[in-house]
Each structure stands twice: as C-alpha cells, then as structure tokens.
Write an enzyme that holds these catalytic residues in place. Structure first.
Site, PDB file in Angstrom:
ATOM      1  N   ASP A 197       0.831  -1.196   0.000  1.00 21.27           N
ATOM      2  CA  ASP A 197       0.000   0.000   0.000  1.00 21.27           C
ATOM      3  C   ASP A 197       0.870   1.252   0.000  1.00 21.27           C
ATOM      4  OD1 ASP A 197      -1.981   1.850   0.219  1.00 21.27           O
ATOM      5  OD2 ASP A 197      -2.828   1.090   2.082  1.00 21.27           O
ATOM      6  N   ASP A 221      -2.000   5.290  -6.219  1.00 18.94           N
ATOM      7  CA  ASP A 221      -2.228   4.549  -4.980  1.00 18.94           C
ATOM      8  C   ASP A 221      -2.363   3.069  -5.302  1.00 18.94           C
ATOM      9  OD1 ASP A 221      -2.732   3.925  -2.311  1.00 18.94           O
ATOM     10  OD2 ASP A 221      -4.879   4.118  -2.590  1.00 18.94           O
TER      11      ASP A 221
END
Length: 648
Positions: free
Chosen positions: A112, A308
């Site tokens: 992440d 992202d």
C-alpha cells in the site's frame, strides 16, 4: 462485486479543532481503501501525517552518513526483490510475504503506497479477524523489543510503550502497540534481514477485520514506512518499484531499493511537497490519438494526480471523466452497451468483444497519458477495462467519476503489466510496459536468491545444505550426489502438550497433506512442554520401500519448510517452524541390507520342508489304515429291546 477503494481517510471541519493536539501523536488517520459505489465521494484526506518517532530508534549516525552517500552517488545498494500474490480485481489488492522475528513468522501483507505504517495481528489481539496466517507472537521471537514510551509518540495507559491508532473512512480501524524486530524479505532478496519498527495489532474493525490478508505493508512517506526506515538505515537507495500482473493473471513483483531503469521507461516528476501521497504531473489524456478537449488544469486540482497501489480502479474529476467516456464510446464499433454485472454500480459495459485479452486492442482504443515533461505513457485496454463477470466477451470501464472531488486518483488497474518505479530520491515516477510475470527475464536479472538465512532452518553436521535454484519452484537445488535419507523439523505450538497429545495423529495427517507425502511417512520424534505451549519434533521419511527421497520430493519438502510455507488448521493453535534439518540415509549393516532376501530364503526352505513332511505323513497314514476287517460274529449281536412303559 465488492470493490476495494482508495486508502484515504476522512477529514471533517469539526475535527480540525483537534489538529494541533494530534501533531505530536503517533496515531493518525492513514490512507486506506474503502468499499463504495463510484458515484459516492472517493477522496478524503488524513488529519495529520504520522509524526516523527525518536530517530534514535530507527537510524544511527553512521546509517545517516551512508544514506546521504547513497543518495548522492550512482552506487546501487542491495535491494529486496519480493513476489506479489493475489489478484487486483478478485481480491481488491496485491500482497507480499514478509517475515518478522527470530525464528521468522510469516505474513501476507497488502502492499500500500497510501499507508505509512506496517502492521500485523498480535497474539494478544482479541478483536482481530480470521486471516491468512497465525498471529504474530512476540514471546516466540528472541529479537523482539517493544518501542518504549517517548515524547515523540502516543503512549499506552501505563506510559510504558508507544502505540498506534489508524482509523479509516470506511469505518474500519487498526490499533495496537509499536514493536521492533528483525524483518526478512524472502529468498529472492539481496538485502539481509533488518531491524524495523512495526505495529503489533490489538484491535481491528470493518474491512480490516474481514479481509483475508493479515495486515498492511506501508510504502508511503513517513518515518514508520518500511521504505523510509530502510533508507534511513542506509541499507537501500531511496526508491522502490511495483509490477502488477495483467488481466486474468495476477501476481507480480516488488523491489525495495533502487534498480537500473530499463530502456524505454518514461518518467513524470513527482513533487513530495505537493501532497503526502505519490503524485505525477498529468497534463493530457489522448484516446485513439486524439486529445481530450479539456483544460490541463483539470488534472491539477487539490492533490493533483495521485498513484495509490491500494486502490483498485481509477477515478477522474467530473470534466475529465465525461470527456473520456464520450471519447471511448465514439471509438467503439460493433459493440453493444449493456448493464453491468452488479446492479449496485452504474458500470459502463460493452459486449461483442473478443474474450482473449490479446485481442482487446481490436475493439477498444489505446489511451495515452501525457506528462508535464512531454513524455507519454500508453495504456492498453487491460489498463482501463475489467472483465464482465456475467457476460462472455463483455468488458466494463475501470475508470470512474471521482464525485465532485477535483483530485485524479490512479489505482492499480492503470498500471497492470507495468513496472512502476517510485524514485523518491530524484522526485520522479517511472513507467515501463512489460509482462510482470516475466519481469526478471525481461530485465535480464538473475532470479538466484541469496543463501538460506540461518534463522530459516539448518542442516545437520552429517548433511549437505541444498543451494538456491535460479529458476522454477521449489527454489532449492539438491546436488546430484546428495541422497536425502530423512528430514527433521521442530514446530513450536501454543497448544499445551496435554491437549495436543490426543490429536497427534490428526496433526501428522495435516502435515503430510501440506508436504505432499503419505501420513505413514510423518513420524513424531519428540513432544516436550514449553510452559504455555509445546515443542514438537517431526521426521519425514521416504517411502518404506526406498532408502532416500527422490530429488523432486526432497526439493518440494525442503522448499515448504525453508520458506515456512506449511499451513495447518487453526484448531492446532498458533505455531511456527523453528528449524529443519536434512539427514543423509542411515548406513545399513549387511543384515539390514539383505534381511529380506534371508527371510524369503528361510520361508522357502520351511515351505519345502513342510511340504515333504506332509507327503510322508499322508503315505504313512494310508499304510496304517489299510487293514482287512473281519465280519461281526452273529453270536455277539444283541437284539435291541423296546423301551418298557413306566409302571406307576
């Protein structure tokens, strides 16, 4: 179809009153994905960034000097090459395997770039969901230390150690204590295991509770980020790369540290001062070679254009999305617009295309992203489409409108089969189209992993350690002249001996299934109590008819044990493989090597002897019973008399 959403958290104007009180707190609202339909508000901001921990916990003066040296030179420090697993659309994320502790405890963590802390469920967690691997047990790690309370972190109620608390917009949360331990990056890594700070989770809610993955590997900017910690220690250059697999493939690769950029990689500037997230300078989008008729400033709103890895799809500001959708539909010929697979989402889908991914470009146009420096990154149809789950040959747009928010968010779908390099040291992001499942071959990088770390196992003094294999799985080569007689390994379990003894047969059966052998080949050598748990020593033997394992079988077993890749039912509690050993075949005496032949010979002799005796006995019996009988003398015969009635 559930959708993983971006990893950004909510900020409310009413909460701004608490901003200054949180600046010195180690708890922060971290970027995190949420589940929501594409028309709802997707982008929300963190209250604060994670404040700096006491730097003495993370970097020494020598490490800081080395970090500055690496950043100012072309020298490539060792990097950690790691595999990616799962699939972006079916799971909503990609995971990698991280080993923590001594001996190593393995975890599947979501990679992440929008999160700044790495955390795993702790053994003390009573509010953690059922995840892929057993919880982390600090008591079983000889190298674990809690991060002691200091002015730069939020402390627990006893003011003993630092804590963390992450709350997310989809109403999920993670909280726990901060610990420090040895972190290992797998057998492909050139980087040796390093000490790092991570979160030991004591409570989780929402999506974090229900997801299959164990936790989060934070790759964002911040002192708790695993990337920042390794950079600050001076062991890697300030860069990392991700390569997501393509449609219907999954998997991929990750590199922590710098790697030589391949020829043809295009770059965009990335301004770390613009936002806490990784951004690029997107200026234009072209569909089928035609520029979208929108002002370039549309991609520069709020946080600009953000990458992202934890977000599944892409989200454009309203003006950009309307223009993009119109341009795509204008280029589609012979396709029919249909309803999406899930009535909860207003998907834009089309039927009539080829089912094969390689043929999608015949029906769907190419899309180009033009950066501020004029360089172009081209998207294949798989970078903006996802497969319709209910209609063969149908596909849907994986790019949605970002509500009223002016930020452009690019999730994982945009970079499928693309090597993305986050060159933080030079404030740029690179893109290179490739087949991520063949990344190392395409980069001409050897796949040879480093030697097996001592903490991953060992070999007996009589044995020979297997060496790492350059390709294929399992990843261990056993020299051709090495015969593996049997393999032993120790397993530490949280279950007490009194509870585990009655279930030894079930446990050995589960181990046999995991290692791909018969239950009869798994034998218990020793079972001892360790206070609150047990230490169990096992041996894996070859088939009864064999003196040693076939090479393929031995490699498979060694690979599973060395990589701590044995998965047992949760009913056996928390467990860890402590060490494993390879043993050569036991030397046999002449009698042990030939006892079967001797036994067979004895049996044959006995059978022949019994058979001869049987023939002699039958003949003798017949001779004794062959006698002439004289007729019974009539005078000796007594007439049978009737029974007389009973007289009263």
């Amino acid at each position: 179809m559930a959708r993983r959403r971006l990893r950004f958290a909510v900020v409310s104007t009413t909460l701004l009153l608490f901003l200054f009180s949180l600046l010195l707190s180690a708890s922060a609202i971290d970027p995190k994905s949420i589940l929501r339909p594409p028309h709802s508000r997707p982008l929300v901001l963190p209250l604060v960034l994670s404040p700096r921990l006491n730097s003495s916990r993370i970097v020494s003066d020598d490490g800081d000097k080395l970090r500055r040296h690496l950043q100012g030179s072309p020298y490539l420090a060792p990097n950690a090459r790691m595999g990616l697993y799962d699939d972006l659309l079916s799971n909503g994320y990609y995971t990698t395997r991280l080993l923590i502790g001594t001996p190593p405890q393995e975890f599947a963590l979501i990679v992440d770039t929008g999160s700044t802390v790495t955390y795993v469920p702790c053994s003390s967690c009573e509010q953690c969901g059922k995840h892929q691997d057993p919880k982390f047990q600090p008591d079983l790690s000889s190298t674990y230390d809690p991060v002691k309370c200091n002015p730069d972190c939020t402390c627990d109620a006893e003011n003993v150690q630092c804590t963390y608390d992450r709350q997310y917009a989809e109403m999920s949360s993670s909280s726990g204590i901060l610990g420090e331990d040895i972190v290992s990056f797998g057998n492909l890594s050139q980087l040796k295991p390093q000490r790092a700070v991570f979160g030991c989770e004591n409570a989780e809610t929402g999506d974090l509770y229900s997801q299959h993955a164990d936790g989060i590997m934070g790759l964002g900017r911040g002192d708790l980020s695993i990337v920042d910690q390794l950079v600050n220690k001076g062991v890697i250059n300030d860069s990392f790369s991700l390569c997501y697999g393509g449609m219907d493939v999954g998997g991929g690769a990750m590199v922590l540290g710098q790697m030589s950029p391949p020829s043809g990689m295009v770059f965009s500037n990335s301004d770390p001062e613009r936002s806490p997230y990784y951004n690029i300078e997107l200026k234009e989008m072209h569909v089928a070679g035609k520029k979208l008729p929108i002002n370039p400033s549309v991609f520069d709103g709020k946080h600009g254009t953000v990458l992202d890895s934890g977000t599944t799809y892409a989200y454009l500001p309203e003006a950009a999305f309307v223009a993009f959708k119109r341009a795509i539909m204008k280029e589609l010929h012979g396709l029919k617009q249909i309803r999406g697979p899930d009535p909860n989402y207003n998907d834009v889908c089309f039927s009539g295309a080829e089912s094969r991914v390689s043929e999608l470009s015949k029906a769907f146009p190419a899309v180009d992203m033009i950066f501020g420096n004029g360089q172009k990154y081209s998207l294949s149809p798989e970078n903006y489409l996802f497969r319709h789950s209910k209609a063969p040959g149908a596909y849907c747009l994986g790019i949605f409108q970002n509500g009223k928010d002016p930020t452009t968010l690019l999730g994982g779908i945009i970079v499928r089969n693309t090597l993305v390099t986050y060159d933080r040291g030079n404030s740029k992001v690179g893109f290179w189209k490739t087949n991520c499942s063949e990344l190392w071959d395409r980069l001409h990088i050897s796949d040879t992993p480093s030697a097996i770390p001592p903490s991953s196992g060992g070999v007996s003094t009589d044995g020979i350690p297997p060496v790492s294999a350059p390709n294929g799985s399992p990843r261990f080569v056993i020299p051709g002249d090495l015969q593996v007689g049997f393999i032993t390994f120790d397993m530490s379990s949280s279950v007490e001996t009194s509870d585990i003894e009655p279930r030894i047969s079930d446990l050995s059966g589960s181990i046999a299934q995991e290692l791909g052998v018969n239950s009869s080949q798994v034998r218990l050598l020793n079972l001892t109590s360790t206070g609150n748990g047990s230490l169990i020593r096992w041996a894996i033997y070859p088939e009864p008819s064999a003196q040693y394992f076939p090479q393929a079988t031995a490699k498979h077993i060694i690979s599973r044990l060395a990589e701590h890749n044995v998965r047992l039912p949760e009913t056996f509690g928390n467990y860890q493989l402590v060490k494993w050993n390879v043993q050569p075949p036991m030397k046999r005496s002449w009698w042990q090597g030939h006892y079967l032949v001797v036994v067979m010979a004895v049996v044959v002799v006995l059978m022949l002897g019994l058979s001869a005796y049987g023939i002699w006995f039958v003949r003798k019996w017949r001779q004794q019973t062959n006698i002439s009988y004289k007729p019974v003398d009539s005078d000796a015969v007594v007439s049978e008399q009737e029974l007389q009635p009973i007289v009263n």
